[in-house]
Motif scaffolding. Structure first.
Motif, PDB file in Angstrom:
ATOM      1  N   GLY A 207       0.793  -1.230   0.000  1.00 39.59           N
ATOM      2  CA  GLY A 207       0.000   0.000   0.000  1.00 39.59           C
ATOM      3  C   GLY A 207       0.822   1.275   0.000  1.00 39.59           C
ATOM      4  N   ARG A 208       0.331   2.250   0.764  1.00 39.71           N
ATOM      5  CA  ARG A 208       0.827   3.627   0.604  1.00 39.71           C
ATOM      6  C   ARG A 208       2.258   3.829   1.061  1.00 39.71           C
ATOM      7  NH1 ARG A 208      -0.326   6.601   5.579  1.00 39.71           N
ATOM      8  NH2 ARG A 208      -1.181   5.113   7.054  1.00 39.71           N
ATOM      9  N   HIS A 209       2.782   2.911   1.879  1.00 38.45           N
ATOM     10  CA  HIS A 209       4.171   3.075   2.336  1.00 38.45           C
ATOM     11  C   HIS A 209       5.180   2.441   1.368  1.00 38.45           C
ATOM     12  CE1 HIS A 209       2.822   4.744   6.069  1.00 38.45           C
ATOM     13  NE2 HIS A 209       2.114   3.674   6.351  1.00 38.45           N
ATOM     14  N   GLN A 210       4.674   1.891   0.282  1.00 43.57           N
ATOM     15  CA  GLN A 210       5.546   1.068  -0.554  1.00 43.57           C
ATOM     16  C   GLN A 210       6.804   1.800  -1.016  1.00 43.57           C
ATOM     17  OE1 GLN A 210       4.439  -0.350  -4.720  1.00 43.57           O
ATOM     18  NE2 GLN A 210       4.518  -2.242  -3.558  1.00 43.57           N
ATOM     19  N   ASN A 232       0.099  -3.191  -4.263  1.00 40.67           N
ATOM     20  CA  ASN A 232      -0.221  -1.762  -4.317  1.00 40.67           C
ATOM     21  C   ASN A 232      -0.624  -1.406  -5.751  1.00 40.67           C
ATOM     22  OD1 ASN A 232      -0.091   1.122  -3.948  1.00 40.67           O
ATOM     23  ND2 ASN A 232       1.962   1.063  -4.823  1.00 40.67           N
ATOM     24  N   TYR A 234      -1.321   1.929  -6.589  1.00 40.94           N
ATOM     25  CA  TYR A 234      -1.106   3.370  -6.768  1.00 40.94           C
ATOM     26  C   TYR A 234       0.346   3.686  -7.134  1.00 40.94           C
ATOM     27  CZ  TYR A 234      -5.723   4.239  -4.906  1.00 40.94           C
ATOM     28  OH  TYR A 234      -7.083   4.269  -4.741  1.00 40.94           O
ATOM     29  N   ARG A 236       1.297   7.047  -7.077  1.00 40.26           N
ATOM     30  CA  ARG A 236       1.466   8.089  -6.064  1.00 40.26           C
ATOM     31  C   ARG A 236       0.128   8.234  -5.354  1.00 40.26           C
ATOM     32  NH1 ARG A 236       5.805   7.313  -7.694  1.00 40.26           N
ATOM     33  NH2 ARG A 236       7.245   8.748  -8.747  1.00 40.26           N
ATOM     34  N   LYS A 237       0.119   8.982  -4.273  1.00 40.69           N
ATOM     35  CA  LYS A 237      -1.130   9.205  -3.527  1.00 40.69           C
ATOM     36  C   LYS A 237      -2.230   9.688  -4.480  1.00 40.69           C
ATOM     37  CE  LYS A 237      -2.626  12.000   0.480  1.00 40.69           C
ATOM     38  NZ  LYS A 237      -3.547  11.108   1.092  1.00 40.69           N
TER      39      LYS A 237
END
Ligand code: KMH
Ligand code: ZN
Length: 278
Positions: A207-210, A232, A234, A236-237
């Motif tokens: 996820g977002r910390h990748q 993941n 995404y 970027r955010k």
């Protein structure tokens, strides 16, 4: 070689057992779709493809014929190493999870313990892990040990000491699965601490910390990093990745920006102690 001159192996995990087209409309399901996504990702810099199989409607499957189709297509189009997941899906029996070994990949993922996995239980008893390791060894398939928490690293070291696994261990530190260790820099030394010095290790972060955790891994000397829709979707955010290949290209840029080099499939084989492709 010093850690900073060793190349970094990029693994792509183009589809897992949990991600669906509700998360990203481009998640590949059929074997043709997964193979095409994999080959595009290899073009972008991936040297290893971590595979899960899906039925065309998206249901995860352990059918070795599906794995064989994907492996055949990836080998026909590239030199990339193939890895079948024996983690499968949380609801699969161990027998179902390990059927993929019959497809003859170069590598297989292997669990050494159990955990909460989101709201589910992801169970691998010690005897089941030992049996899967024995079966992989009998088929000449090199395991990649998936370490979701510190106890899994302790268990892997014990399996090595007892002769159930061959050294040097090949371990993937999986950070940020709810129920496992979290995706923070301190998690890396915590997972490495129980493992032997003679080790190939890579990092996956969910996820977002990748991206930032993969940067930490590259700077700490990891031999590999993993990206792909399994972990993941995404770039970027708030911005979905266009494809698995876009995530790989971005990871390759990150590796180079941090002063390291991306491993070719031939280099990945040598680093993992696998014979050169004939
Ligand atoms: N799908 C997860 C329950 C692996 O590939 O070995 C397990 C998993 C790990 O994906
Ligand atoms: Zn997987």
């Amino acid at each position: 070689m010093a850690w900073d001159s060793d190349p970094v192996i990029i693994t792509v995990a183009p589809v897992g057992a949990e991600v669906t087209r509700e998360h990203h409309p481009g998640v590949p399901y059929s074997t043709a779709e997964v193979a095409a996504a994999s080959l595009e990702a290899v073009q972008a810099g991936a040297a290893i493809v971590h595979l899960h199989a899906r039925l065309p409607d998206g249901t995860p499957s352990g059918d070795p014929a599906l794995f064989a189709e994907m492996i055949g297509a990836i080998r026909a189009g590239s030199d990339a190493l193939t890895m079948c997941s024996t983690g499968g899906a949380v609801w699969m029996s161990m027998e179902e999870r390990t059927r993929c070994l019959d497809a003859g990949p170069d590598l297989c993922s292997l669990e050494t313990g159990s955990m909460n996995f989101g709201d589910d239980l992801f169970m691998t008893s010690r005897p089941d892990g030992i049996a899967a390791a024995a079966r992989a060894r009998s088929l000449g398939i090199r395991p990649e040990i998936e370490l979701f928490d510190v106890g899994h690293a302790v268990a892997a070291t014990r399996l090595l000491r007892e002769g159930h696994l061959d050294g040097p261990l090949n371990c993937n530190l999986v950070l940020g699965v709810p129920g496992g260790i979290d995706a923070v820099p301190d998690a890396v030394p915590a997972l490495l601490r129980p493992l032997p010095q003679d080790l190939h290790w890579s990092v996956t972060a969910i996820g977002r910390h990748q991206r930032r955790m993969l940067a930490v891994a590259v700077l700490m000397g990891a031999g590999g990093i993993r990206v792909g829709f399994e972990d993941n979707v995404y770039l970027r955010k708030g911005r979905l990745a266009a494809s698995n290949a876009e995530l790989v290209a971005d990871a390759a840029d990150l590796v180079r920006a941090l002063g390291r080099r991306v491993a070719t499939p031939a280099e990945a084989r040598a680093m993992l102690g696998l014979p050169a492709r004939g």
